[in-house]
Design a protein around this motif. Sequence first.
Motif, PDB file in Angstrom:
ATOM      1  N   ALA A 197       0.335  19.105   4.678  1.00 35.43           N
ATOM      2  CA  ALA A 197      -0.206  20.090   5.629  1.00 35.43           C
ATOM      3  C   ALA A 197      -1.250  19.454   6.544  1.00 35.43           C
ATOM      4  O   ALA A 197      -1.317  19.756   7.741  1.00 35.43           O
ATOM      5  CB  ALA A 197      -0.815  21.269   4.875  1.00 35.43           C
ATOM      6  N   GLU A 198      -2.072  18.566   5.998  1.00 38.23           N
ATOM      7  CA  GLU A 198      -3.067  17.879   6.813  1.00 38.23           C
ATOM      8  C   GLU A 198      -2.397  16.952   7.814  1.00 38.23           C
ATOM      9  O   GLU A 198      -2.866  16.802   8.952  1.00 38.23           O
ATOM     10  CB  GLU A 198      -4.025  17.102   5.917  1.00 38.23           C
ATOM     11  CG  GLU A 198      -4.891  17.997   5.038  1.00 38.23           C
ATOM     12  CD  GLU A 198      -5.787  17.198   4.106  1.00 38.23           C
ATOM     13  OE1 GLU A 198      -5.727  15.949   4.157  1.00 38.23           O
ATOM     14  OE2 GLU A 198      -6.538  17.819   3.333  1.00 38.23           O
ATOM     15  N   GLN A 209       0.859  -1.180   0.000  1.00 38.98           N
ATOM     16  CA  GLN A 209       0.000   0.000   0.000  1.00 38.98           C
ATOM     17  C   GLN A 209       0.898   1.234   0.000  1.00 38.98           C
ATOM     18  O   GLN A 209       1.893   1.290   0.736  1.00 38.98           O
ATOM     19  CB  GLN A 209      -0.908   0.020   1.235  1.00 38.98           C
ATOM     20  CG  GLN A 209      -1.817   1.239   1.320  1.00 38.98           C
ATOM     21  CD  GLN A 209      -2.641   1.259   2.599  1.00 38.98           C
ATOM     22  OE1 GLN A 209      -2.505   0.368   3.446  1.00 38.98           O
ATOM     23  NE2 GLN A 209      -3.471   2.273   2.748  1.00 38.98           N
ATOM     24  N   TYR A 210       0.550   2.225  -0.820  1.00 38.42           N
ATOM     25  CA  TYR A 210       1.393   3.414  -0.958  1.00 38.42           C
ATOM     26  C   TYR A 210       0.602   4.670  -0.603  1.00 38.42           C
ATOM     27  O   TYR A 210      -0.494   4.892  -1.122  1.00 38.42           O
ATOM     28  CB  TYR A 210       1.916   3.540  -2.394  1.00 38.42           C
ATOM     29  CG  TYR A 210       2.759   2.370  -2.829  1.00 38.42           C
ATOM     30  CD1 TYR A 210       4.123   2.320  -2.549  1.00 38.42           C
ATOM     31  CD2 TYR A 210       2.191   1.290  -3.515  1.00 38.42           C
ATOM     32  CE1 TYR A 210       4.899   1.245  -2.945  1.00 38.42           C
ATOM     33  CE2 TYR A 210       2.958   0.209  -3.909  1.00 38.42           C
ATOM     34  CZ  TYR A 210       4.314   0.188  -3.619  1.00 38.42           C
ATOM     35  OH  TYR A 210       5.077  -0.884  -4.014  1.00 38.42           O
ATOM     36  N   LEU A 211       1.178   5.478   0.272  1.00 39.64           N
ATOM     37  CA  LEU A 211       0.642   6.805   0.574  1.00 39.64           C
ATOM     38  C   LEU A 211       1.546   7.833  -0.102  1.00 39.64           C
ATOM     39  O   LEU A 211       2.740   7.920   0.210  1.00 39.64           O
ATOM     40  CB  LEU A 211       0.599   7.044   2.085  1.00 39.64           C
ATOM     41  CG  LEU A 211      -0.346   6.141   2.887  1.00 39.64           C
ATOM     42  CD1 LEU A 211      -0.332   6.542   4.362  1.00 39.64           C
ATOM     43  CD2 LEU A 211      -1.758   6.208   2.333  1.00 39.64           C
ATOM     44  N   ILE A 212       0.988   8.583  -1.046  1.00 40.78           N
ATOM     45  CA  ILE A 212       1.762   9.556  -1.807  1.00 40.78           C
ATOM     46  C   ILE A 212       1.564  10.923  -1.158  1.00 40.78           C
ATOM     47  O   ILE A 212       0.462  11.479  -1.191  1.00 40.78           O
ATOM     48  CB  ILE A 212       1.305   9.594  -3.285  1.00 40.78           C
ATOM     49  CG1 ILE A 212       1.140   8.172  -3.843  1.00 40.78           C
ATOM     50  CG2 ILE A 212       2.271  10.418  -4.102  1.00 40.78           C
ATOM     51  CD1 ILE A 212       2.385   7.326  -3.808  1.00 40.78           C
ATOM     52  N   VAL A 213       2.620  11.464  -0.571  1.00 41.82           N
ATOM     53  CA  VAL A 213       2.529  12.722   0.176  1.00 41.82           C
ATOM     54  C   VAL A 213       2.868  13.889  -0.744  1.00 41.82           C
ATOM     55  O   VAL A 213       3.960  13.938  -1.324  1.00 41.82           O
ATOM     56  CB  VAL A 213       3.472  12.713   1.389  1.00 41.82           C
ATOM     57  CG1 VAL A 213       3.324  14.011   2.185  1.00 41.82           C
ATOM     58  CG2 VAL A 213       3.185  11.507   2.278  1.00 41.82           C
ATOM     59  N   VAL A 214       1.919  14.824  -0.891  1.00 38.42           N
ATOM     60  CA  VAL A 214       2.108  15.998  -1.744  1.00 38.42           C
ATOM     61  C   VAL A 214       1.935  17.263  -0.922  1.00 38.42           C
ATOM     62  O   VAL A 214       1.384  17.228   0.186  1.00 38.42           O
ATOM     63  CB  VAL A 214       1.126  15.994  -2.935  1.00 38.42           C
ATOM     64  CG1 VAL A 214       1.317  14.748  -3.789  1.00 38.42           C
ATOM     65  CG2 VAL A 214      -0.320  16.102  -2.447  1.00 38.42           C
ATOM     66  N   ARG A 215       2.362  18.383  -1.500  1.00 37.36           N
ATOM     67  CA  ARG A 215       2.300  19.657  -0.778  1.00 37.36           C
ATOM     68  C   ARG A 215       1.332  20.652  -1.387  1.00 37.36           C
ATOM     69  O   ARG A 215       1.092  21.700  -0.805  1.00 37.36           O
ATOM     70  CB  ARG A 215       3.702  20.288  -0.736  1.00 37.36           C
ATOM     71  CG  ARG A 215       4.645  19.579   0.215  1.00 37.36           C
ATOM     72  CD  ARG A 215       6.031  20.173   0.177  1.00 37.36           C
ATOM     73  NE  ARG A 215       6.865  19.640   1.238  1.00 37.36           N
ATOM     74  CZ  ARG A 215       8.175  19.826   1.330  1.00 37.36           C
ATOM     75  NH1 ARG A 215       8.804  20.549   0.410  1.00 37.36           N
ATOM     76  NH2 ARG A 215       8.852  19.302   2.324  1.00 37.36           N
ATOM     77  N   ARG A 243      -1.194  19.154  10.650  1.00 42.27           N
ATOM     78  CA  ARG A 243      -2.299  19.587  11.509  1.00 42.27           C
ATOM     79  C   ARG A 243      -2.754  18.460  12.430  1.00 42.27           C
ATOM     80  O   ARG A 243      -3.084  18.687  13.603  1.00 42.27           O
ATOM     81  CB  ARG A 243      -3.469  20.080  10.654  1.00 42.27           C
ATOM     82  CG  ARG A 243      -3.270  21.461  10.068  1.00 42.27           C
ATOM     83  CD  ARG A 243      -4.571  22.051   9.555  1.00 42.27           C
ATOM     84  NE  ARG A 243      -5.084  21.311   8.412  1.00 42.27           N
ATOM     85  CZ  ARG A 243      -4.787  21.597   7.153  1.00 42.27           C
ATOM     86  NH1 ARG A 243      -3.983  22.609   6.878  1.00 42.27           N
ATOM     87  NH2 ARG A 243      -5.302  20.894   6.156  1.00 42.27           N
ATOM     88  N   GLU A 244      -2.775  17.242  11.925  1.00 42.17           N
ATOM     89  CA  GLU A 244      -3.205  16.109  12.743  1.00 42.17           C
ATOM     90  C   GLU A 244      -2.240  15.867  13.895  1.00 42.17           C
ATOM     91  O   GLU A 244      -2.656  15.591  15.025  1.00 42.17           O
ATOM     92  CB  GLU A 244      -3.314  14.852  11.877  1.00 42.17           C
ATOM     93  CG  GLU A 244      -3.661  13.577  12.619  1.00 42.17           C
ATOM     94  CD  GLU A 244      -5.019  13.643  13.314  1.00 42.17           C
ATOM     95  OE1 GLU A 244      -5.246  12.803  14.217  1.00 42.17           O
ATOM     96  OE2 GLU A 244      -5.847  14.507  12.960  1.00 42.17           O
ATOM     97  N   VAL A 245      -0.946  15.990  13.645  1.00 37.04           N
ATOM     98  CA  VAL A 245       0.038  15.810  14.708  1.00 37.04           C
ATOM     99  C   VAL A 245      -0.121  16.899  15.765  1.00 37.04           C
ATOM    100  O   VAL A 245      -0.071  16.627  16.973  1.00 37.04           O
ATOM    101  CB  VAL A 245       1.471  15.822  14.125  1.00 37.04           C
ATOM    102  CG1 VAL A 245       2.507  15.950  15.234  1.00 37.04           C
ATOM    103  CG2 VAL A 245       1.712  14.550  13.328  1.00 37.04           C
ATOM    104  N   LYS A 246      -0.343  18.137  15.323  1.00 36.14           N
ATOM    105  CA  LYS A 246      -0.541  19.230  16.290  1.00 36.14           C
ATOM    106  C   LYS A 246      -1.798  19.002  17.117  1.00 36.14           C
ATOM    107  O   LYS A 246      -1.823  19.286  18.320  1.00 36.14           O
ATOM    108  CB  LYS A 246      -0.625  20.561  15.547  1.00 36.14           C
ATOM    109  CG  LYS A 246       0.693  21.029  14.963  1.00 36.14           C
ATOM    110  CD  LYS A 246       0.548  22.364  14.255  1.00 36.14           C
ATOM    111  CE  LYS A 246       1.893  22.853  13.719  1.00 36.14           C
ATOM    112  NZ  LYS A 246       1.758  24.153  13.016  1.00 36.14           N
TER     113      LYS A 246
END
Length: 442
Positions: free
Chosen positions: A74-75, A46-52, A78-81
Amino acid sequence: MASASYTPRLKVAIAAHAGPGGTGGVARFVGSLIHALGKLEDGEEQYLIVVRSEAHRAWLQPLLGPNQEIVFEAEMVREVKRRNRQHAGRPLIEWLKSGLRPLLPAARRFQERINLLPRQWPEVPISDGSYEALGCDVLHIVNQAFFLCAIPTVYNPHDLQHLHYPQFFLPETIAWRETVFPAGCHFAHTVVVGSQWVKDDVIKRYRVHPDKVQVIFEAPTTESQSEASETVLAAVRKKYGIDGPFALYPAMTWPHKNHIRLLEAIAHLRDTRGLVVPLICTGMRRPDVWPTIERCLQELGLSPQVRFLDLLPEDDLKALFGLAQFLIFPTLLEAISLPIFEAWLAGLPVACSNITALPEQVQDAALMFDPMSSESIADAVARMATDVELRRDLRRLGYERIKDFTWERTAKAYRAVYRRTAGFPLTEEDRWLLSWDWAQHR
């Protein structure tokens, strides 16, 4: 009753911090790799492609397979914060905050002073926890901008051009590269490069153990797999006023692409042999380099036979590969050349530099020359323009050589690297791909 055995599913995060509109070959590599990984049907990855940006999402979305998903960086942040705020209510944290509260004003003043001071040296970025929170087994950083992360990391430095031609880089760019590149090569689990020449360079310059550096060749981009139709060829010929044979050089006007010596070679043939070879150059005109090239064009009087068409639509560029008489590629440094792949696919004979990774890539399927010598370039251009038999032989050899490069094989090799990095079992094919000499024929 015994429970059924469970095989975990490998989860890979790909930091796709490269996109169309200025990042050149890296962007094409990213798009092709993601597309090829999504087409593999013999694995459970499974691949999560992280974009900005939304633009990058729109570019990559049509390339995705069923096992791939795009997430915004960015999302993630925000989730970590948000999670950190939830944990901030714990008694110990409250006790620490109350104890430190009298010191906060002075700390803030100190931080403000620090922020006003210019940084004397770049720093290697450190993940804020957002990538770790994805729950992935492997992180693949596909461009040079390495950052430290707790997830086992695969890193692509691509090339070390700044060490070979420092005059082409600003001092601050060299400082950044010489901070980030060595860190990536030492802290990543696996460093992937596109040729044995780059591997040897990384080992020599950064003293990385050879077993840590994996060679995986790229392949023709997915956009260049189909030929332009006769209707499209005719339309492009009319659109750009092409009425005869020409040499093609598709490259941004980076200094290392060596446009000036190519122009000198074209002028030399005209002035000493009476041989006029039309030349079409494509690619972004970089504002820091283009004025020098434009001045050279004027001084050599080459405007009637040399044209710079800037960035072109993909279909138009593909048509030019079908219309050109030959590809000329006088670059001073190349980890691997995608335009040479595209030329071979289009049946276009190739003449290229005889340095860095190009001899490894082309073997006997190109006419090679010394890119540091305008005379050597001129000789190659003259032979390509006048020798029909040479062009025919190189066309045949290019067709044979291109069979050694497929994105399916490249994607499977990267998947093998991901599996090894995460400690997952390797198949027999995985082990073969990781030990294969990519520079050799099938």
